[in-house]
Design a protein around this motif. Structure first.
Motif, mmCIF file in Angstrom:
data_model
loop_
_atom_site.group_PDB
_atom_site.id
_atom_site.type_symbol
_atom_site.label_atom_id
_atom_site.label_comp_id
_atom_site.label_asym_id
_atom_site.label_seq_id
_atom_site.Cartn_x
_atom_site.Cartn_y
_atom_site.Cartn_z
ATOM 1 N N ASP A 76 0.829 -1.201 0.000
ATOM 2 C CA ASP A 76 0.000 0.000 0.000
ATOM 3 C C ASP A 76 0.867 1.256 0.000
ATOM 4 O O ASP A 76 2.100 1.183 -0.127
ATOM 5 N N GLY A 77 0.226 2.418 0.173
ATOM 6 C CA GLY A 77 0.953 3.678 0.090
ATOM 7 C C GLY A 77 1.917 3.928 1.226
ATOM 8 O O GLY A 77 2.754 4.834 1.145
ATOM 9 N N THR A 78 1.844 3.124 2.287
ATOM 10 C CA THR A 78 2.813 3.222 3.378
ATOM 11 C C THR A 78 3.912 2.180 3.228
ATOM 12 O O THR A 78 4.725 2.007 4.135
ATOM 13 N N ASP A 79 3.914 1.472 2.108
ATOM 14 C CA ASP A 79 4.865 0.396 1.791
ATOM 15 C C ASP A 79 4.682 -0.816 2.695
ATOM 16 O O ASP A 79 5.622 -1.574 2.943
ATOM 17 N N LYS A 80 3.463 -1.028 3.157
ATOM 18 C CA LYS A 80 3.131 -2.218 3.942
ATOM 19 C C LYS A 80 2.565 -3.281 3.006
ATOM 20 O O LYS A 80 1.683 -2.994 2.197
ATOM 21 N N PRO A 81 3.050 -4.542 3.088
ATOM 22 C CA PRO A 81 2.506 -5.593 2.230
ATOM 23 C C PRO A 81 1.050 -5.876 2.565
ATOM 24 O O PRO A 81 0.673 -5.936 3.740
ATOM 25 N N THR A 82 0.222 -6.049 1.534
ATOM 26 C CA THR A 82 -1.215 -6.241 1.744
ATOM 27 C C THR A 82 -1.723 -7.589 1.241
ATOM 28 O O THR A 82 -2.734 -8.084 1.749
ATOM 29 N N ALA A 83 -1.075 -8.182 0.231
ATOM 30 C CA ALA A 83 -1.531 -9.465 -0.306
ATOM 31 C C ALA A 83 -0.397 -10.087 -1.099
ATOM 32 O O ALA A 83 0.535 -9.395 -1.535
ATOM 33 N N GLY A 84 -0.472 -11.389 -1.307
ATOM 34 C CA GLY A 84 0.569 -12.073 -2.067
ATOM 35 C C GLY A 84 0.095 -13.407 -2.599
ATOM 36 O O GLY A 84 -0.816 -14.024 -2.035
ATOM 37 N N GLU A 85 0.708 -13.848 -3.687
ATOM 38 C CA GLU A 85 0.418 -15.144 -4.289
ATOM 39 C C GLU A 85 1.727 -15.761 -4.766
ATOM 40 O O GLU A 85 2.583 -15.061 -5.322
ATOM 41 N N ARG A 86 1.867 -17.077 -4.577
ATOM 42 C CA ARG A 86 2.998 -17.812 -5.143
ATOM 43 C C ARG A 86 2.564 -18.407 -6.479
ATOM 44 O O ARG A 86 1.504 -19.024 -6.562
ATOM 45 N N VAL A 87 3.394 -18.243 -7.501
ATOM 46 C CA VAL A 87 3.060 -18.762 -8.828
ATOM 47 C C VAL A 87 4.289 -19.425 -9.442
ATOM 48 O O VAL A 87 5.430 -19.173 -9.028
ATOM 49 N N THR A 88 4.050 -20.268 -10.439
ATOM 50 C CA THR A 88 5.120 -20.954 -11.150
ATOM 51 C C THR A 88 5.270 -20.364 -12.545
ATOM 52 O O THR A 88 4.335 -20.446 -13.350
ATOM 53 N N PRO A 89 6.392 -19.732 -12.863
ATOM 54 C CA PRO A 89 6.582 -19.137 -14.186
ATOM 55 C C PRO A 89 6.694 -20.204 -15.279
ATOM 56 O O PRO A 89 7.234 -21.292 -15.046
ATOM 57 N N LYS A 90 6.196 -19.879 -16.476
ATOM 58 C CA LYS A 90 6.354 -20.725 -17.646
ATOM 59 C C LYS A 90 6.926 -19.883 -18.779
ATOM 60 O O LYS A 90 6.337 -18.860 -19.150
ATOM 61 N N ALA A 91 8.069 -20.290 -19.277
ATOM 62 C CA ALA A 91 8.824 -19.494 -20.253
ATOM 63 C C ALA A 91 7.961 -19.084 -21.440
ATOM 64 O O ALA A 91 7.249 -19.910 -22.013
ATOM 65 N N GLY A 92 8.038 -17.806 -21.793
ATOM 66 C CA GLY A 92 7.366 -17.282 -22.968
ATOM 67 C C GLY A 92 5.878 -17.076 -22.823
ATOM 68 O O GLY A 92 5.223 -16.613 -23.761
ATOM 69 N N GLU A 93 5.308 -17.370 -21.653
ATOM 70 C CA GLU A 93 3.868 -17.251 -21.471
ATOM 71 C C GLU A 93 3.510 -16.011 -20.651
ATOM 72 O O GLU A 93 4.357 -15.388 -20.026
ATOM 73 N N GLU A 94 2.220 -15.681 -20.685
ATOM 74 C CA GLU A 94 1.697 -14.552 -19.918
ATOM 75 C C GLU A 94 0.713 -15.090 -18.893
ATOM 76 O O GLU A 94 -0.128 -15.933 -19.208
#
Length: 449
Positions: A76-94
């Motif tokens: 957020d605007g105070t630089d406090k973390p608000t949410a997160g997700e772990r994901v697995t990257p796949k080359a060349g994909e979006e």
């Protein structure tokens, strides 16, 4: 006056703050494709969908650039973390990532927020500021919106180009007359009602109190023909997708990115507070007390001067088919061009073009001091081509054009009544090359941080 210095490409040599302390930047040989680093992750868009913050992330085309798992985090605007997700990257994909609960009460935590992609060990792979605002169904009910933004020091208010132009119009039309900020903006541009509500809240919270005082505003513009929000940054990669099928492609793009820092001076007359219903995820409508201030303009009593920093980086690479026996068949090319300007000047301070098949890159910067305008912008264009005959024995042609940039503006205000801060800063970076850290370091050095 302005100064121009060639920078050592970050994929060849790390840029250090000590190089600035010596009064100039290091000089290096042109970059070569074999020595370049591809950005592992690129955040191509940020938006609010179904009440949740949503990011689109493009992963590097080569899997060797990617970790097995990453974290996508919002702050957020105070630089406090608000949410997160772990994901697995796949080359060349979006990948589209939704961060549930990422945007919480921005009227308390700040409308300018940040999204980060990082490795599990903590190394930052990509970062994108985003601006939260309001979109309103009527004068009583609104919902939160989000869009890619730029970075600025905390006292600087973020506005859209449309709102900035409307505020300029008010200043010219009304002179020193009193005006209801929200009402007058919405009367001229009804679509800006939600944004001017959030702007007024930020202005009354961080901005001018009694007397004539100055506040800093920043606006930005990013556009390109590649369908992303990266503006002047891009990555065109033309290559065959199948080994046994003949194909060809000529890709091209144009883009621009602009950062503007503005000094606005007003006198606060009074404030009317009104409850606005803001929709939350799940359909809940939360009443929030939003200010609707009355101001008078006091332009002319304050003045600002600006210093600028611009850096452009680019790489054109190509690999053509090499049959046996040689010579090489020239069936892949690329071109990369970039310019950096101040204000509305047609004469660029930086202007670089590179062509492949001879792999070639550039990384140059310049500064300009004591300027009357707080606007700087970059324009780029790229082209990549290949032609493939479908012979798997010669599976090689590819062309690639990549571009990145850094823009920074620092303003110094002289106001008889004081104000938020005599110093305002705004900056923007975007790149598809593996030099994000170097771009950030060069901006910090410009600001003397």
């Amino acid at each position: 006056m302005h100064r121009r210095s060639p920078l050592a490409p970050s994929w060849l040599r790390a840029l250090t703050l000590s190089s600035f302390a010596m009064g100039g930047l290091l000089v290096a040989a042109p970059a070569h494709a074999a020595e370049s680093d591809e950005a592992p992750a690129t955040i191509v868009d940020v938006s609010m969908q179904d009440g949740e913050l949503t990011a689109r992330i493009r992963w590097a085309a080569e899997s060797k650039s990617l970790p097995e798992e990453v974290e996508v985090l919002s702050y957020d605007g105070t630089d406090k973390p608000t949410a997160g997700e772990r994901v697995t990257p796949k080359a060349g994909e979006e990948l589209e990532v939704k961060l549930s609960g990422a945007v919480q009460e921005p009227w308390e935590t700040g409308w300018a927020q940040r999204l980060v992609v990082r490795e599990a060990e903590g190394r930052e792979l990509a970062s994108q500021p985003y601006d939260v605002s309001l979109a309103c169904e009527d004068e009583k009910t609104c919902q939160l919106t989000a869009a890619p933004g730029i970075s600025a020091s905390r006292e600087v208010l973020h506005v859209s180009n449309a709102l900035q132009k409307t505020l300029d119009t008010l200043e010219k039309e009304l002179g020193e007359k009193e005006f209801d900020l929200v009402h007058e903006v919405a009367r001229r541009e009804p679509a800006l009602f939600g944004e001017v509500l959030s702007y007024a809240q930020g202005l009354t919270r961080y901005g001018p109190a009694e007397g004539c005082r100055c506040s800093w505003e920043t606006s930005h513009a990013r556009s390109n023909t590649s369908g992303t929000s990266l503006g002047a940054a891009h990555d065109l990669y033309a290559r065959p997708l199948r080994m046994t099928q003949a194909s060809n492609a000529r890709l091209s793009t144009q883009g621009s990115s602009r950062v503007t820092l503005t000094l606005r001076c007003t006198s606060l007359i009074s404030i009317l507070n009104q409850h606005i219903g803001i929709r939350q995820p799940g359909g809940l409508v939360k009443p929030v007390l939003m200010p609707q201030p009355v101001y008078s303009t006091c332009a002319g009593t304050c003045s600002g001067r600006f210093s600028h920093f611009g850096r452009i980086t680019g790489l054109a690479t190509a690999q053509s088919t090499t049959p046996f026996p040689p010579p090489t068949i020239l069936n892949a090319t690329a071109r990369e061009q970039s310019r950096y300007h101040l204000g509305n000047s047609l004469s660029p301070l930086l202007n670089e073009t590179r062509y492949a098949p001879a792999d070639s890159g550039f990384d140059v910067s310049t500064t300009a001091d004591n300027m009357g305008s707080g606007s700087g912008y970059v324009q780029t264009s790229g082209e990549a081509f290949y032609a493939y005959n479908g012979n798997a024995a010669t599976w090689q042609p590819r062309g690639r054009a990549q571009g990145g940039y850094a823009i920074a503006v620092q303003g110094i205000a002289v106001c008889p009544g004081g104000g938020l801060n005599p110093l305002g800063r705004a900056w923007d970076t975007a790149t598809t090359l593996g030099n994000q850290t170097s771009l950030t370091q060069s901006i910090n050095a410009f600001f003397g941080l």
